[in-house]
Scaffold this motif. Sequence first.
Motif, short mmCIF file in Angstrom:
data_model
loop_
_atom_site.label_atom_id
_atom_site.label_comp_id
_atom_site.label_asym_id
_atom_site.label_seq_id
_atom_site.Cartn_x
_atom_site.Cartn_y
_atom_site.Cartn_z
N LEU A 62 37.94 9.84 22.66
CA LEU A 62 37.05 8.83 23.36
C LEU A 62 37.60 7.67 24.12
CD1 LEU A 62 34.12 8.60 20.88
CD2 LEU A 62 34.17 10.37 22.66
N SER A 63 37.12 7.29 25.34
CA SER A 63 37.84 6.29 26.09
C SER A 63 37.40 5.19 25.47
CB SER A 63 37.30 6.20 27.45
OG SER A 63 35.93 6.04 27.50
N ALA A 64 37.75 3.93 25.85
CA ALA A 64 37.56 2.66 25.18
C ALA A 64 35.97 2.42 25.64
CB ALA A 64 38.45 1.41 25.93
N GLU A 65 35.61 2.72 26.57
CA GLU A 65 34.07 2.31 27.14
C GLU A 65 33.26 3.27 26.11
OE1 GLU A 65 30.37 3.20 29.02
OE2 GLU A 65 32.18 4.85 28.90
N ARG A 67 33.94 4.51 23.09
CA ARG A 67 34.04 3.99 21.79
C ARG A 67 33.09 2.43 21.57
NH1 ARG A 67 39.95 4.57 19.07
NH2 ARG A 67 40.45 6.37 19.46
N GLN A 68 32.87 1.82 22.70
CA GLN A 68 32.34 0.61 22.57
C GLN A 68 30.67 1.10 22.63
OE1 GLN A 68 33.53 -2.24 22.64
NE2 GLN A 68 31.44 -3.29 22.24
N ARG A 69 30.36 2.24 23.12
CA ARG A 69 28.87 2.49 23.15
C ARG A 69 28.38 3.17 21.68
NH1 ARG A 69 29.34 6.08 28.39
NH2 ARG A 69 27.53 7.36 27.47
N LEU A 90 37.58 4.74 12.73
CA LEU A 90 37.53 4.33 14.02
C LEU A 90 36.99 3.05 14.51
CD1 LEU A 90 38.24 7.81 15.65
CD2 LEU A 90 39.98 6.37 14.98
N GLY A 91 36.25 2.39 13.63
CA GLY A 91 35.50 1.38 13.99
C GLY A 91 34.50 1.42 14.95
N LEU A 92 33.74 2.82 15.05
CA LEU A 92 32.61 2.96 16.03
C LEU A 92 31.42 3.24 15.30
CD1 LEU A 92 34.29 6.52 17.53
CD2 LEU A 92 34.80 4.05 17.97
N ARG A 93 30.21 2.72 16.04
CA ARG A 93 29.01 2.99 15.75
C ARG A 93 28.44 4.45 15.70
NH1 ARG A 93 23.05 2.18 18.95
NH2 ARG A 93 21.92 2.56 17.08
N GLN A 137 18.53 7.47 25.36
CA GLN A 137 17.75 6.03 25.38
C GLN A 137 19.02 4.90 24.85
OE1 GLN A 137 14.72 6.36 22.25
NE2 GLN A 137 13.80 8.01 23.24
N GLN A 138 19.72 5.31 24.14
CA GLN A 138 20.66 4.11 23.48
C GLN A 138 22.11 4.32 24.26
OE1 GLN A 138 20.48 3.59 19.34
NE2 GLN A 138 18.41 4.43 19.16
N GLN A 139 22.21 5.23 25.22
CA GLN A 139 23.43 5.31 25.83
C GLN A 139 24.62 5.63 24.82
OE1 GLN A 139 24.13 5.37 29.50
NE2 GLN A 139 21.76 6.01 28.99
N LEU A 140 24.37 6.66 23.89
CA LEU A 140 25.30 6.95 22.79
C LEU A 140 25.97 8.29 23.33
CD1 LEU A 140 23.12 6.50 19.91
CD2 LEU A 140 25.20 5.04 20.35
N ILE A 141 27.25 8.43 22.87
CA ILE A 141 28.18 9.85 23.11
C ILE A 141 27.45 10.85 22.17
CG2 ILE A 141 30.19 10.89 23.34
CD1 ILE A 141 29.64 8.58 25.41
N PHE A 142 27.11 11.83 22.66
CA PHE A 142 26.53 12.81 21.76
C PHE A 142 27.74 13.99 21.56
CE2 PHE A 142 24.69 17.21 21.09
CZ PHE A 142 23.75 17.02 20.09
#
Length: 399
Positions: A62-65, A67-69, A90-93, A137-142
């Motif tokens: 995943l890119s930094a952007e 990972r942020q999402r 990895l510190g991701l939600r 809705q939440q702009q999460l990576i599926f």
Amino acid sequence: MIQLNDIQTAATRLQGQLLRTPCVASRTLSDITGAQVFLKFENLQFTASFKERGACNKLAQLSAEERQRGVIAMSAGNHAQGVAYHAQRLGLRAVIVMPRFTPGVKVERTRGFGAEIVLHGDTLDEARAHALALAEQQQLIFVHPYDDADIVAGQGTVALEMLQDVPDLDALVVSVGGGGLIAGMATAAKAIKPDIEIIGVQTVRFPAMFNAIKGTHHPQGSSSIAEGIAVGTPGQIPLAIIARLVNDLVLVDEGDIEQAIVMLLEVEKTLVEGAGAAGLAALLKYPERFKGKKVGLVLSGGNIDPLLLAAIIERGMVRAGRLARIRVSARDIPGTLAKITTTVAEAGANINEVHHQRAFTTLAAQNVEVELVIQTRGPQHIAEVLAQLHQAGLEAQLI
């Protein structure tokens, strides 16, 4: 279409991130099945499943952007744990959508990795639709459990390791749900050893990939002991690979899987879930097909509900004749019950349960019916117990 180099790159990416599980011969299972059986212990992964491989491979890219999402996944449990664990590392939600029927042990373990759990729908397809809606809705990576090239490449590393450990395997027998594992393994194995045979295993109750590949129309059930491969819609990426590289697909029954779970527990002292036992179930059901061949089985997961396991063990003991229910009829006089239990004890059987029945019976009013659940050494021992009861002047039969 993924290639061998995609899987080799994934293997490099995964080094140090998860366990390189052992792939070892099982002499006892080889004797039982007539094949040379080699077991790949993916149930020893930290989350007790191979699903970690694909999840880690996907998240690591995943890119930094992105990972942020944060990420979202839908899963009956093992993919959920893999995504949740590596997202936490990895510190991701991580948000995980799980069907309502998911075993509690999987739900709690996934929650324990810091994921946000959403229980929705009765099937994986319903959970997937909800997960896709939340992702938008939440702009999460599926993170799809099987219909994703990076996931498939990660799962394919299982075959790389198996062929490094046992280069002369004749066949790989792999459980199939959405198809990610067998698609990745087939890609790797066929590139390394083109003549290797790849056999997929599905349950009679969830034959979606079997139907898709063979053009059959077997009906789909509503539940399976192998919930990890209870998938109603096969992945399009795996489907294309399976159609090209997998030699055959076979179906096994629920009872076959139960037998395999108990056998692995008794023989190998290893705990597998239903999906993880599907490969051995196929060897037990179709022994002639694999006789004399070097066969690799993937024990793909070990997350099983303790109450389900207890039921499977008990049912396995019944099938093996080590737990039996017998009915004894006799005169209802003082000492009758003592005579029955003494006779059973002298025959070397242990009594688990006793039900003393007077009212609900068609026997004469002065007679009594006693039902016993007994522990025995097997079918021959049951016959010996019944014979001794008959010798003692008691009517007895196996129920």
